[in-house]
Design an enzyme around this catalytic site. Structure first.
Site, PDB file in Angstrom:
ATOM      1  CD  GLU A 294      57.845   3.699  18.223  1.00 58.21           C
ATOM      2  OE1 GLU A 294      58.833   2.975  18.390  1.00 58.21           O
ATOM      3  OE2 GLU A 294      56.704   3.264  18.070  1.00 58.21           O
TER       4      GLU A 294
ATOM      5  CD  GLU B   8      56.865  -2.663  15.358  1.00 59.95           C
ATOM      6  OE1 GLU B   8      56.885  -3.834  15.756  1.00 59.95           O
ATOM      7  OE2 GLU B   8      57.663  -1.791  15.766  1.00 59.95           O
TER       8      GLU B   8
HETATM    9  C1  GLA Z   1      58.812  -0.383  18.587  1.00 58.78           C
HETATM   10  C2  GLA Z   1      57.540  -0.110  19.379  1.00 58.78           C
HETATM   11  C3  GLA Z   1      57.813   0.713  20.582  1.00 58.78           C
HETATM   12  C4  GLA Z   1      59.051   0.269  21.324  1.00 58.78           C
HETATM   13  C5  GLA Z   1      60.215   0.240  20.382  1.00 58.78           C
HETATM   14  C6  GLA Z   1      61.483  -0.174  21.049  1.00 58.78           C
HETATM   15  O1  GLA Z   1      59.211   0.634  17.823  1.00 58.78           O
HETATM   16  O2  GLA Z   1      56.549   0.516  18.622  1.00 58.78           O
HETATM   17  O3  GLA Z   1      56.720   0.640  21.427  1.00 58.78           O
HETATM   18  O4  GLA Z   1      58.838  -0.988  21.886  1.00 58.78           O
HETATM   19  O5  GLA Z   1      59.912  -0.690  19.386  1.00 58.78           O
HETATM   20  O6  GLA Z   1      61.516   0.063  22.387  1.00 58.78           O
END
Ligand code: GLA
Length: 354
Positions: free
Chosen positions: A258, A151
């Site tokens: 994710e 990020e």
């Molecule tokens: C982001 C992070 C993850 C997690 C999610 C929400 O996407 O990369 O590690 O913390 O947020 O849980």
């Protein structure tokens, strides 16, 4: 004659259904990509462990490898949770993704201060190197892919990199350095840049610009992680197709890192509850919409199988998800393929029907 044929068809389809019930996501997708799941060490001690073994062939630690839990103080590493996840993966022949080395969240303050004062650039770089090399080094040969930087791109249209302590103190080069240190610690690990809002054209262009810049400078980066925290109203098929097409042109590994599909319209920031949030049931309408989105996502993932090497779900089942507390604290969500009793939902059966 017709009657016999009907009976034969029924028997054959009954056998096929029984066989499908024996299979897990990983088996349906064995010719496509690995199927992963984000876990806590606690879940591995419950009945969810059996579900994980049956359905998945890759794991990510949901929190245990983030810098706050694993490196809470400068001279203290807390390996217990991360080790238990790594051992479970090894015992069960599952791949393991490492998540995540450099991020602006869940990072302890000590990184950025030195005797109560802001840390110098040299010292922070040294700390970042020690952190990366110690953690990557410990799981060398056990973790095949790392989300090295998470990020780093800004969501603001007029800003390229997110304003973080890493950027403020180290300058833009912190990203390249992080990849370099990780590569030195494990030259065989695949190194990823991971981010969200990847379906937004502006953010996507910035992620691609970052990755292309790193490659031009011979930084060891091997893939892009698309977080894929999506919802009932996004992405559209066109949006996802464009996203996968754009990223696949990089010629790197693309991993969905994710994945979850919230049953609420997407909201990007935390907020206070409103009256309508009390209605948090998993209605038929929500179920149907979610099923259609999951079906569409996996159709496109399969289409891009030459670029996509892994699809990881963020959490195991609707029993618990980070979305139960985001963006609205305490509002139940149902974002995964298994319900709270660990039974496959209708979305599951569409995902494996191809
Ligand atoms: C982001 C992070 C993850 C997690 C999610 C929400 O996407 O990369 O590690 O913390 O947020 O849980």
């Amino acid at each position: 004659m017709k009657g016999i044929l009907l009976v034969v068809c029924m028997v054959v389809s009954g056998i096929a259904q029984a066989q499908d019930a024996e299979k897990g996501l990983k088996d349906f997708y064995k010719d496509y990509f690995t199927i992963g799941v984000a876990v806590s060490p606690r879940a591995l001690k419950t009945d969810e462990a059996e579900l994980i073994k049956k359905q998945f062939n890759s794991m990510t630690a949901e929190n245990a490898m983030k810098s706050q839990p694993i490196h809470p103080r400068e001279n203290e590493f807390n390996w217990k949770d991360a080790d238990s996840i790594a051992a479970f993966a090894q015992r069960n022949n599952m791949k393991l993704r490492g998540h995540t080395l450099v991020w602006h969240n869940q990072v302890p303050d000590w990184f950025f201060t030195d005797n109560g004062k802001p840390v110098s650039k040299e010292k922070l770089l040294e700390r970042m190197r020690t952190h990366i090399q110690t953690v990557v080094g410990r799981y060398k040969g056990k973790i095949y892919a790392w989300d090295v930087v998470n990020e780093a791109i800004s969501d603001k249209p007029d800003e390229f990199l997110r304003k973080t302590k890493w950027l403020e103190i180290l300058g833009e080069e912190y990203i390249a350095k992080a990849f370099q240190y990780a590569h030195e610690a494990d030259p065989n690990a695949l190194l990823f840049y991971n981010d969200y809002n990847e379906i937004d054209p502006g953010k996507r262009a910035k992620i691609i610009r970052l990755v292309e810049g790193l490659r031009k400078n011979n930084v060891p980066i091997h893939g892009v992680g698309l977080q894929a925290h999506w919802a009932l109203n996004e992405p559209s098929r066109e949006q996802l197709e464009q996203t996968l097409s754009d990223f696949s042109k990089l010629g790197l590994n693309i991993q969905i890192t994710e994945l979850d599909i919230s049953v609420y319209p997407k909201e990007h920031s935390a907020r206070d509850p409103k009256a309508e949030d009390a209605k948090a049931d998993f209605s038929d309408e929500k179920q149907q919409k979610q099923t259609a989105i999951y079906k569409m996502c996996f159709e496109l993932f399969r289409k891009y199988k030459s670029s996509i090497t892994s699809v990881t779900f963020w959490n195991i089942s609707d029993r618990s998800s980070w979305l139960d507390n985001f963006p609205v604290r305490g509002r139940k969500d149902y974002p995964l393929l298994f319900d709270a009793n660990l039974k496959p939902k209708s979305a599951y059966w569409e995902v494996v029907k191809f």
